[in-house]
Design an enzyme around this catalytic site. Sequence first.
Site, PDB file in Angstrom:
ATOM      1  N   TRP A  14       0.864  -1.193   0.000  1.00  0.00           N
ATOM      2  CA  TRP A  14       0.000   0.000   0.000  1.00  0.00           C
ATOM      3  C   TRP A  14       0.888   1.227   0.000  1.00  0.00           C
ATOM      4  O   TRP A  14       1.881   1.278   0.726  1.00  0.00           O
ATOM      5  CB  TRP A  14      -0.884   0.028   1.262  1.00  0.00           C
ATOM      6  CG  TRP A  14      -2.284  -0.421   1.000  1.00  0.00           C
ATOM      7  CD1 TRP A  14      -2.697  -1.703   0.894  1.00  0.00           C
ATOM      8  CD2 TRP A  14      -3.450   0.400   0.833  1.00  0.00           C
ATOM      9  NE1 TRP A  14      -4.040  -1.749   0.665  1.00  0.00           N
ATOM     10  CE2 TRP A  14      -4.530  -0.471   0.622  1.00  0.00           C
ATOM     11  CE3 TRP A  14      -3.678   1.765   0.844  1.00  0.00           C
ATOM     12  CZ2 TRP A  14      -5.828  -0.019   0.421  1.00  0.00           C
ATOM     13  CZ3 TRP A  14      -4.968   2.234   0.646  1.00  0.00           C
ATOM     14  CH2 TRP A  14      -6.031   1.348   0.433  1.00  0.00           C
ATOM     15  N   THR A  70     -12.518   7.901   6.828  1.00  0.00           N
ATOM     16  CA  THR A  70     -13.195   7.048   7.804  1.00  0.00           C
ATOM     17  C   THR A  70     -12.221   6.671   8.924  1.00  0.00           C
ATOM     18  O   THR A  70     -11.011   6.889   8.787  1.00  0.00           O
ATOM     19  CB  THR A  70     -13.687   5.744   7.131  1.00  0.00           C
ATOM     20  OG1 THR A  70     -12.539   4.931   6.835  1.00  0.00           O
ATOM     21  CG2 THR A  70     -14.464   6.029   5.854  1.00  0.00           C
ATOM     22  N   PHE A  72      -1.347  -3.813   7.695  1.00  0.00           N
ATOM     23  CA  PHE A  72      -1.932  -4.724   8.689  1.00  0.00           C
ATOM     24  C   PHE A  72      -1.301  -6.116   8.613  1.00  0.00           C
ATOM     25  O   PHE A  72      -1.289  -6.851   9.603  1.00  0.00           O
ATOM     26  CB  PHE A  72      -3.450  -4.817   8.479  1.00  0.00           C
ATOM     27  CG  PHE A  72      -4.166  -5.374   9.671  1.00  0.00           C
ATOM     28  CD1 PHE A  72      -4.354  -4.596  10.806  1.00  0.00           C
ATOM     29  CD2 PHE A  72      -4.638  -6.677   9.673  1.00  0.00           C
ATOM     30  CE1 PHE A  72      -4.998  -5.115  11.921  1.00  0.00           C
ATOM     31  CE2 PHE A  72      -5.290  -7.204  10.780  1.00  0.00           C
ATOM     32  CZ  PHE A  72      -5.468  -6.419  11.905  1.00  0.00           C
ATOM     33  N   GLU A  73      -0.752  -6.470   7.463  1.00  0.00           N
ATOM     34  CA  GLU A  73      -0.132  -7.792   7.287  1.00  0.00           C
ATOM     35  C   GLU A  73       1.318  -7.817   7.802  1.00  0.00           C
ATOM     36  O   GLU A  73       1.969  -8.873   7.813  1.00  0.00           O
ATOM     37  CB  GLU A  73      -0.149  -8.195   5.805  1.00  0.00           C
ATOM     38  CG  GLU A  73      -1.508  -8.672   5.299  1.00  0.00           C
ATOM     39  CD  GLU A  73      -2.547  -7.573   5.211  1.00  0.00           C
ATOM     40  OE1 GLU A  73      -2.263  -6.522   4.614  1.00  0.00           O
ATOM     41  OE2 GLU A  73      -3.654  -7.747   5.779  1.00  0.00           O
ATOM     42  N   HIS A  79     -10.969   3.990   9.533  1.00  0.00           N
ATOM     43  CA  HIS A  79     -10.135   2.843   9.147  1.00  0.00           C
ATOM     44  C   HIS A  79      -8.668   3.086   9.486  1.00  0.00           C
ATOM     45  O   HIS A  79      -7.959   2.187   9.958  1.00  0.00           O
ATOM     46  CB  HIS A  79     -10.284   2.596   7.640  1.00  0.00           C
ATOM     47  CG  HIS A  79     -10.136   1.168   7.251  1.00  0.00           C
ATOM     48  ND1 HIS A  79     -11.172   0.276   7.263  1.00  0.00           N
ATOM     49  CD2 HIS A  79      -9.062   0.472   6.841  1.00  0.00           C
ATOM     50  CE1 HIS A  79     -10.743  -0.903   6.879  1.00  0.00           C
ATOM     51  NE2 HIS A  79      -9.464  -0.813   6.615  1.00  0.00           N
ATOM     52  N   ARG A 129       8.870  12.411   4.560  1.00  0.00           N
ATOM     53  CA  ARG A 129       9.554  11.468   5.448  1.00  0.00           C
ATOM     54  C   ARG A 129      10.156  10.257   4.740  1.00  0.00           C
ATOM     55  O   ARG A 129      10.604   9.319   5.374  1.00  0.00           O
ATOM     56  CB  ARG A 129       8.559  10.990   6.540  1.00  0.00           C
ATOM     57  CG  ARG A 129       8.236  12.098   7.530  1.00  0.00           C
ATOM     58  CD  ARG A 129       6.938  11.869   8.296  1.00  0.00           C
ATOM     59  NE  ARG A 129       6.724  12.896   9.311  1.00  0.00           N
ATOM     60  CZ  ARG A 129       6.284  14.139   9.043  1.00  0.00           C
ATOM     61  NH1 ARG A 129       5.979  14.488   7.812  1.00  0.00           N
ATOM     62  NH2 ARG A 129       6.148  15.009  10.023  1.00  0.00           N
TER      63      ARG A 129
HETATM   64  C1  DLZ Z   1      -7.512  -0.984   3.647  1.00  0.00           C
HETATM   65  C2  DLZ Z   1      -6.336  -0.085   3.785  1.00  0.00           C
HETATM   66  C3  DLZ Z   1      -6.492   1.311   3.801  1.00  0.00           C
HETATM   67  C4  DLZ Z   1      -7.841   1.962   3.705  1.00  0.00           C
HETATM   68  N1  DLZ Z   1      -5.434   2.134   3.893  1.00  0.00           N
HETATM   69  C5  DLZ Z   1      -4.194   1.611   4.000  1.00  0.00           C
HETATM   70  C6  DLZ Z   1      -3.060   2.457   4.118  1.00  0.00           C
HETATM   71  O1  DLZ Z   1      -3.127   3.696   4.080  1.00  0.00           O
HETATM   72  N2  DLZ Z   1      -1.837   1.858   4.255  1.00  0.00           N
HETATM   73  C7  DLZ Z   1      -1.684   0.498   4.289  1.00  0.00           C
HETATM   74  O2  DLZ Z   1      -0.537   0.023   4.446  1.00  0.00           O
HETATM   75  N3  DLZ Z   1      -2.743  -0.326   4.164  1.00  0.00           N
HETATM   76  C8  DLZ Z   1      -3.983   0.187   4.011  1.00  0.00           C
HETATM   77  N4  DLZ Z   1      -5.068  -0.631   3.883  1.00  0.00           N
HETATM   78  C9  DLZ Z   1      -4.843  -2.108   3.779  1.00  0.00           C
HETATM   79  C10 DLZ Z   1      -4.686  -2.833   5.134  1.00  0.00           C
HETATM   80  O3  DLZ Z   1      -3.410  -2.595   5.707  1.00  0.00           O
HETATM   81  C11 DLZ Z   1      -4.826  -4.361   4.908  1.00  0.00           C
HETATM   82  O4  DLZ Z   1      -3.967  -4.768   3.867  1.00  0.00           O
HETATM   83  C12 DLZ Z   1      -6.263  -4.775   4.572  1.00  0.00           C
HETATM   84  O5  DLZ Z   1      -7.160  -4.281   5.527  1.00  0.00           O
HETATM   85  C13 DLZ Z   1      -6.382  -6.318   4.501  1.00  0.00           C
HETATM   86  O6  DLZ Z   1      -6.035  -6.914   5.754  1.00  0.00           O
END
Ligand code: DLZ
Length: 163
Positions: free
Chosen positions: A31, A94, A66-67, A96, A135
């Site tokens: 991401w 949101t 998140f992974e 999130h 950064r």
């Molecule tokens: C879903 C999501 C969102 C909205 N934003 C980011 C972000 O800004 N940076 C990031 O590293 N990952 C984001 N993700 C994905 C989540 O980290 C994760 O991959 C999904 O929720 C699946 O578990």
Amino acid sequence: MATVNHNLSDYDIQSVPNAEGMKFGIVVSQWNDNITGALLNGAVQTLKVNGVSADDIKVMTVPGSFELTYAAQQMAKTGVDAVIAIGCVIRGDTPHFDYICEGTTNGLAYLNASQDVPIIYGLITTNNMQQALDRCGGRLGNKGDEAAVTAIKMADFRRKVKQ
Ligand code: DLZ
């Protein structure tokens, strides 16, 4: 110290232990890969400048920040001296953002305390893209450099504390 007063790439090379022979794992989120790719480049370059061989740096990607917890946990079992987790979460419309930041931060902190290998926090959490660009090689330096220096220092700590 707030990042605004601190260039993330500034360090005294004399204070960094020689990292020759040390092994590092780096887990990177896809991401915002324009940011995480630049953080990764900074980390790898800083490891090499301080004596780490390219063969001793293992890089693996995951879909999102998140992974990183799972990835860092698995990477920590592969015989490395430290793991660097790199990600970038940018605030959206949101809540999130808060859940991802909190979940990832708590996961990495838990691993750092429970694994035998130091887990280095290379996660950028910003309100917008410009703050992230600042950064990852922009006007505030590169947090990847900072994470690599921290990884070397913690790997050295780990070796010494076991002697
Ligand atoms: C879903 C999501 C969102 C909205 N934003 C980011 C972000 O800004 N940076 C990031 O590293 N990952 C984001 N993700 C994905 C989540 O980290 C994760 O991959 C999904 O929720 C699946 O578990």
